[in-house]
Design an enzyme around this catalytic site. Structure first.
Site, mmCIF file in Angstrom:
data_model
loop_
_atom_site.group_PDB
_atom_site.id
_atom_site.type_symbol
_atom_site.label_atom_id
_atom_site.label_comp_id
_atom_site.label_asym_id
_atom_site.label_seq_id
_atom_site.Cartn_x
_atom_site.Cartn_y
_atom_site.Cartn_z
ATOM 1 N N LEU A 195 -7.944 7.380 4.900
ATOM 2 C CA LEU A 195 -6.901 8.089 5.639
ATOM 3 C C LEU A 195 -5.558 7.399 5.438
ATOM 4 C CD1 LEU A 195 -7.251 9.548 9.197
ATOM 5 C CD2 LEU A 195 -5.212 8.258 8.588
ATOM 6 N N TYR A 206 -5.396 17.711 2.829
ATOM 7 C CA TYR A 206 -5.424 16.385 3.454
ATOM 8 C C TYR A 206 -6.860 15.913 3.669
ATOM 9 C CZ TYR A 206 -4.281 13.009 7.253
ATOM 10 O OH TYR A 206 -4.146 11.905 8.056
ATOM 11 N N GLN A 212 -4.151 8.256 2.044
ATOM 12 C CA GLN A 212 -3.602 9.613 2.016
ATOM 13 C C GLN A 212 -2.247 9.665 2.716
ATOM 14 O OE1 GLN A 212 -4.459 12.340 0.490
ATOM 15 N NE2 GLN A 212 -2.967 13.685 1.471
ATOM 16 N N GLU A 213 -2.088 8.884 3.777
ATOM 17 C CA GLU A 213 -0.839 8.910 4.534
ATOM 18 C C GLU A 213 0.301 8.203 3.802
ATOM 19 O OE1 GLU A 213 0.121 10.396 7.137
ATOM 20 O OE2 GLU A 213 -1.709 11.094 8.113
ATOM 21 N N SER A 214 0.033 7.021 3.237
ATOM 22 C CA SER A 214 1.155 6.198 2.746
ATOM 23 C C SER A 214 0.909 5.487 1.419
ATOM 24 C CB SER A 214 1.476 5.126 3.788
ATOM 25 O OG SER A 214 0.419 4.165 3.853
#
Length: 489
Positions: free
Chosen positions: A314, A444, A317-319
């Site tokens: 996660l 996502y 995927q975010e940063s």
């Protein structure tokens, strides 16, 4: 009659043979005389089905929720169909699986076995899955598009998989062809050696490459080699055909009701939604960036109850594991928290990796806990992740749309289809929270799941086998793992 039919089939091409073989086996089995069925009597007396397989990603392994794998799933369903318990044992290679069946230690051999009428003392089920051999090779080599391009390459295959049979037939057209065979390695080991440079190419089955390819982005698809084989279960000959007949009936039932196709799609039907470039970058970051934050993810996982690899996926995927990441909308940090969310979670510095990872894990847990109790298992996890991305309100709106369309609002598969409709005025005008970029949470969640698969593979490899893409030292000779098949010049 059986001997005459087999003689007739062998005089034709393998393509014709494989087309006929399923029909032949299903026709012959019910007509074989079965004055006694000692194997079936023994199975009924002990009340469990003994299946021998191999510990591989395409057959049987321990997953996040216990035993899993295509062969395991089929065997478990078959045992339940028979009203029996299941005993699943593993062997190191195909030949030892077959030997266990011959000796009566196993009722069934189920290990991605190619259907082979030449195998002594064995009979087979109807075909279960098509096995298409493929040539794969190292990215950066001249393209390998046909058999002429195999000249001079260091090639390997796995003994017992059926690919050696294809290569031996190919030697008739290309006498100088030579390759190496191993019964101690797995498909992933061959692909790793291609990436490391100790092999140029390998012949593996299409479904095996499909499930492994994202873990080895430097391995390129070449071309299909030869005609397809058929995967089947093996049974001991001379023990009656009762179990074989029941397997025919069971597999026919799964084929007719669509279950077999669903299982094949579940295990081998992944879309390649992470392109090679993205996978290469990700694996590079796993090597170079993740170690700096892995302990923080592990601590957050212990506190929140999630798998640390899922939290890491996660975060990527975010940063892309950038603790100073900032979006145009003001979300910041490794887990990309909004300012209101950070304040609610007590995160004082969103750019502090420890606070960000801990806060992100607690926020994901909040999303999961706030979902209705009717949502269970992985459906609950995927919806919590979608809510992390798009917000809980929009997720509830999508659940409502899914129900309106006749779907199940508690199933991620149905909610996933409804989320993109939040971009359509015909649908979002009817919802409480209005417009949302509903396609984004679908991508996502999909990406996080694939990142997680890769991380899980890497973690298992490091613990049980070897590090992904580990380069073999110059003085590390693994020639003892292979037998060389010489040219026939």
């Amino acid at each position: 009659m059986l001997k005459a039919l087999l003689s007739h089939l062998r005089r034709h091409s393998r393509g014709y043979l494989l087309t006929c073989i399923g029909v032949a086996l299903m026709w012959l089995a019910p007509h074989q005389p079965t004055p006694h069925a000692p194997q079936w009597d023994t199975i009924q007396a002990r009340a469990f089905l003994a299946v021998h397989t191999r510990n591989t990603p395409t057959t049987y392994y321990e997953g996040r929720h216990g035993p899993t794998g295509f062969e395991y799933d089929l065997a478990r369903r078959f045992a339940e169909h028979l009203g029996l318990s299941l005993s699943m044992d593993t062997e190191p290679n195909v030949e030892q699986v077959l030997e266990a069946v011959r000796l009566g230690h196993a009722d069934i051999g189920a290990a991605a076995l190619p259907l082979d009428l030449e195998q002594p003392e064995l009979i087979y089920s109807r075909p279960i899955l098509t096995l298409q051999p493929l040539v794969v090779y190292r990215r950066g080599l001249p393209p390998v598009r046909d058999i002429d391009d195999l000249r001079g390459l260091s090639i390997a295959s796995l003994r017992g998989s059926g690919t050696g049979r294809i290569l031996r037939e190919l030697q008739q057209e290309l006498p100088e062809l030579s390759w190496k065979e191993s019964d101690e390695l797995e498909v992933a080991d061959l692909l790793q050696r291609i990436e490391s440079g100790s092999l140029d190419a390998a012949v593996v089955h299409q479904h095996q490459f499909k499930i492994n390819r994202l873990f080895f982005p430097e391995v390129e698809l070449g071309f299909p080699l030869g005609e397809p084989l058929s995967m089947a279960w093996a049974f001991p000959a001379g023990q009656g055909a009762a179990l074989q007949q029941r397997a025919h009936e069971f597999l026919d039932m799964l084929q007719q009701d669509g279950t077999l196709d669903e299982l094949i799609d579940r295990y081998f039907g992944h879309d390649d939604y992470l392109e090679y470039v993205g996978a290469r970058i990700f694996i590079s970051h796993v090597r170079n960036k993740l170690p700096e934050y892995a302990d923080l993810f592990r601590q957050a996982a212990r506190d929140s109850g999630f798998d640390w690899k899922l939290l890491a996926a996660l975060g990527y995927q975010e940063s892309h594991w950038d603790p100073e990441a900032t979006s145009p909308t003001g979300v910041r940090g490794l887990m990309m928290l909004t300012n209101p969310t950070a304040e609610e979670l007590g995160v004082s510095d969103r750019l502090d990796p420890q606070q960000s990872i801990d806060g992100g894990a607690r926020y994901l847990r909040q999303m999961k806990e706030r979902l209705p109790e009717s949502i269970n298992g992985d459906d609950r996890l995927w919806m919590a992740m979608a809510a992390y991305n798009v917000g809980l309100g929009h997720l509830y709106d999508a659940r409502g749309i899914a129900e309106q369309r006749g779907g199940d609002p508690d199933r991620w598969a149905d909610v996933r289809e409804a989320l993109p409709l939040l971009q359509n005025s015909e649908w979002y005008s009817q919802t409480r929270h209005g417009y949302a970029r509903g396609g984004e949470p679908v991508i996502y969640v999909r990406n996080i799941r694939r990142y997680y698969e890769i991380l899980d593979y890497v973690d298992r490899s490091q613990q049980q086998f070897h590090q992904l893409n580990e380069r073999l030292p110059d003085d590390d000779d693994d020639s003892h793992l292979f037998d060389v098949i010489p040219p026939v010049l």
